[in-house]
Design a protein around this motif. Structure first.
Motif, PDB file in Angstrom:
ATOM      1  N   SER A  27       0.862  -1.183   0.000  1.00 19.95           N
ATOM      2  CA  SER A  27       0.000   0.000   0.000  1.00 19.95           C
ATOM      3  C   SER A  27       0.897   1.231   0.000  1.00 19.95           C
ATOM      4  O   SER A  27       2.123   1.120   0.078  1.00 19.95           O
ATOM      5  CB  SER A  27      -0.831   0.051   1.281  1.00 19.95           C
ATOM      6  N   LYS A  76      -2.381   9.883   5.940  1.00 20.39           N
ATOM      7  CA  LYS A  76      -1.930   8.876   4.976  1.00 20.39           C
ATOM      8  C   LYS A  76      -1.497   9.552   3.689  1.00 20.39           C
ATOM      9  O   LYS A  76      -2.139  10.536   3.271  1.00 20.39           O
ATOM     10  CB  LYS A  76      -3.100   7.970   4.586  1.00 20.39           C
ATOM     11  N   THR A 115      -2.029   8.598   0.720  1.00 19.45           N
ATOM     12  CA  THR A 115      -3.165   8.598  -0.221  1.00 19.45           C
ATOM     13  C   THR A 115      -4.052   9.826   0.005  1.00 19.45           C
ATOM     14  O   THR A 115      -4.478  10.481  -0.951  1.00 19.45           O
ATOM     15  CB  THR A 115      -4.021   7.322  -0.034  1.00 19.45           C
ATOM     16  N   GLU A 129       0.891   4.217  -4.055  1.00 21.02           N
ATOM     17  CA  GLU A 129       1.318   2.820  -4.154  1.00 21.02           C
ATOM     18  C   GLU A 129       2.465   2.667  -5.153  1.00 21.02           C
ATOM     19  O   GLU A 129       3.410   1.925  -4.939  1.00 21.02           O
ATOM     20  CB  GLU A 129       0.140   1.933  -4.591  1.00 21.02           C
ATOM     21  N   ARG A 168     -11.378   2.540  -1.690  1.00 18.59           N
ATOM     22  CA  ARG A 168     -10.372   2.687  -0.637  1.00 18.59           C
ATOM     23  C   ARG A 168     -10.046   1.343   0.012  1.00 18.59           C
ATOM     24  O   ARG A 168     -10.920   0.504   0.208  1.00 18.59           O
ATOM     25  CB  ARG A 168     -10.847   3.678   0.431  1.00 18.59           C
ATOM     26  N   GLY A 169      -8.793   1.155   0.351  1.00 13.28           N
ATOM     27  CA  GLY A 169      -8.365  -0.117   0.932  1.00 13.28           C
ATOM     28  C   GLY A 169      -8.156  -1.204  -0.115  1.00 13.28           C
ATOM     29  O   GLY A 169      -7.967  -2.376   0.199  1.00 13.28           O
ATOM     30  N   SER A 206      -5.824  -2.234  -2.015  1.00 11.37           N
ATOM     31  CA  SER A 206      -4.617  -3.045  -2.194  1.00 11.37           C
ATOM     32  C   SER A 206      -4.857  -4.494  -1.763  1.00 11.37           C
ATOM     33  O   SER A 206      -4.208  -5.413  -2.265  1.00 11.37           O
ATOM     34  CB  SER A 206      -3.446  -2.474  -1.386  1.00 11.37           C
TER      35      SER A 206
HETATM   36  N1  ASP Z   1      -3.755   3.516  -0.129  1.00 11.02           N
HETATM   37  C1  ASP Z   1      -5.108   3.219  -0.456  1.00 11.02           C
HETATM   38  C2  ASP Z   1      -6.029   3.713   0.651  1.00 11.02           C
HETATM   39  O1  ASP Z   1      -5.594   4.379   1.570  1.00 11.02           O
HETATM   40  C3  ASP Z   1      -5.333   1.785  -0.762  1.00 11.02           C
HETATM   41  C4  ASP Z   1      -4.899   0.818   0.292  1.00 11.02           C
HETATM   42  O2  ASP Z   1      -4.208   1.184   1.234  1.00 11.02           O
HETATM   43  O3  ASP Z   1      -5.263  -0.352   0.189  1.00 11.02           O
HETATM   44  O4  ASP Z   1      -7.208   3.473   0.589  1.00 11.02           O
END
Ligand code: ASP
Length: 436
Positions: A38, A49, A51, A116, A184-185, A187
């Motif tokens: 990530s 973060k 992102t 990423e 989101r999330g 990865s």
């Molecule tokens: N970096 C992205 C997020 O914060 C994806 C991930 O972490 O999976 O959503």
């Protein structure tokens, strides 16, 4: 032969110190050959973060504002990691390309994906692994949905030429070559896709907790860790708000029967949670695998005498919901009543129209819409073979004075959904957890 995909979440790669732990984990096991990172996450609780910094920076750029100082902060995050890892490596060319792309309005997804992308490059360099840009191996269709077959075909071939590789998570490309991200999330999804394409024996998902808890630790004090959970149980729990793994991440691996092991980068010896298609016999000792819940549902209750004899009644009800763009979550029904449970925010400004359409379409005797419901899912593969689970749940709730407003047992006997008023939610969760 053992072969593993290892995915590391943002907190596992938040700074150089975390990178070091990650390298130790990877080098401790020769079969950890494909790595999905990530973007750098939070280093401390009110940190931002990468992102989120990228989204913010892109928004500024699209408003035509100066992004120099925001962009420098992002650059700084990576450069500090590179410096502290003492890598002979620079991302300056990438930074220039990205910054100029931001100014040329390259798209919000492109912007977010760079977290990423850049982290993947740093990690590949640090591990001495090949870097595979996800844009060349993960594909979306023109309608924005994930193209699983094309991806699997291309990615499997590409991986044959790389024994050790880092593939950044979260994004892929569209047919017109622009970048698109998962939600989101996402990865976690990439990890699962790579696991499938590489035919691995295990998908390790490294995060900052030692697996799934039986219940949300913000509501239940010190809940037990789940040792084994099936894909289907996990779906039920994540749908009801249990987070740790992205809810779409099970599909690619489930297809191949590849287990997922949730592990803790900060406590690598902990066993974590195994997500499997079929749990081993000895792991079937408890009836309940987990409990999860969400607040803020509305219940639309439609009453009509003899509705069960009226052909097409249910279909017409659901058609009205569909026409109004409202998707339903549950459908508990009786002889003369049918309830449609929906997320409160999806119905808020449509109530009048909905009532009007329902009266017209099915001429009911009575309709009520009640907001402020919480749903609790009690999930467990053990329920099929155990008597008295429901009664245990209901007596625990009545003992603690919680009024049950709705009950819905899934047809698979894998879950029981209970509806209570929002204000009883925490109490209900606690009393069910204690009962088991
Ligand atoms: N970096 C992205 C997020 O914060 C994806 C991930 O972490 O999976 O959503």
């Amino acid at each position: 032969m053992e072969l593993k995909v290892v995915k590391f979440g943002g907190s596992s790669l938040a700074d150089a110190n975390q990178f070091k732990k990650v390298k130790e984990i990877i080098t401790a096991d020769e079969s950890r050959r494909y790595v999905v990172p990530s973007a750098p996450g939070k280093r401390f609780s009110d940190d931002t973060k990468v992102t989120d910094m990228l989204y913010q920076c892109y928004e500024c750029a699209s408003r035509g504002e100066n992004i120099d100082s925001l962009f420098d902060k992002i650059r700084e995050r990576y450069n500090t990691i590179i410096k502290e890892l003492e890598l002979d490596f620079s991302l300056e060319e990438d930074f220039d390309v990205i910054k100029s792309a931001f100014r040329h309005k390259s798209g919000r997804d492109y912007a977010a994906s760079r977290g990423e992308y850049l982290n993947g490059k740093v990690l590949a360099k640090y591990l001495g692994y090949d870097f595979i840009d996800a844009a060349n191996v993960i594909f979306f269709k023109m309608d924005g949905s994930f193209d699983s077959e094309k991806t699997n075909e291309v990615l499997s071939k590409v991986l044959e030429n790389h024994t050790h590789a880092v593939i950044p998570g979260f994004y892929g490309s569209m047919p017109n070559d622009t970048i698109k991200t998962f939600s989101r999330g996402g990865s976690d999804i990439t990890g699962s896709i790579v696991a499938r394409a590489a035919h691995v024996t295990l998908y390790e998902n490294w995060t900052d907790v030692s697996g799934f808890k039986m219940a949300d630790p913000r509501i239940i004090k010190d809940p037990k860790t789940i040792e084994y959970i099936t894909y289907r149980e996990l779906r039920e729990l994540s749908y009801m708000g249990a987070t740790v793994l992205h809810e779409d991440a099970v599909f690619p691996v489930r297809m191949m029967g590849i287990p997922i092991n949730i592990k803790n980068t900060n406590a690598p010896l902990d066993k974590g949670t195994m997500i499997v298609s079929e749990a081993p016999e000895e792991a079937n000792c408890s009836v309940i695998t987990g409990i999860a819940g969400k607040k803020n549902f509305s219940v639309v209750r439609i009453e009509k005498d003899m509705m069960n004899q009226e052909l097409g009644f249910g279909r017409r009800v659901l058609e009205v919901f569909e026409k109004n763009g409202i998707s339903f979550e549950h459908l508990p029904s009786g002889i003369d009543t049918m309830s449609v449970v929906v997320a409160q925010n999806t119905i808020e400004d449509k109530k009048e129209q909905l009532l009007h359409d329902l009266f017209k379409s099915v001429t009911p005797d009575h309709i009520t819409i009640e907001d402020g419901y919480a749903l609790i899912a009690v999930v467990g593969r053990g329920m099929v073979s155990t008597k008295g689970t429901a009664s245990k749940i209901f007596s625990s709730l009545s003992d603690s004075g919680v009024n049950i407003k709705m009950i819905d047992q899934g047809s698979s006997e894998l879950n029981i959904i209970i509806g209570v008023k929002n204000e009883d939610f925490e109490k209900a969760m606690n009393s069910i957890y204690m009962a088991f």
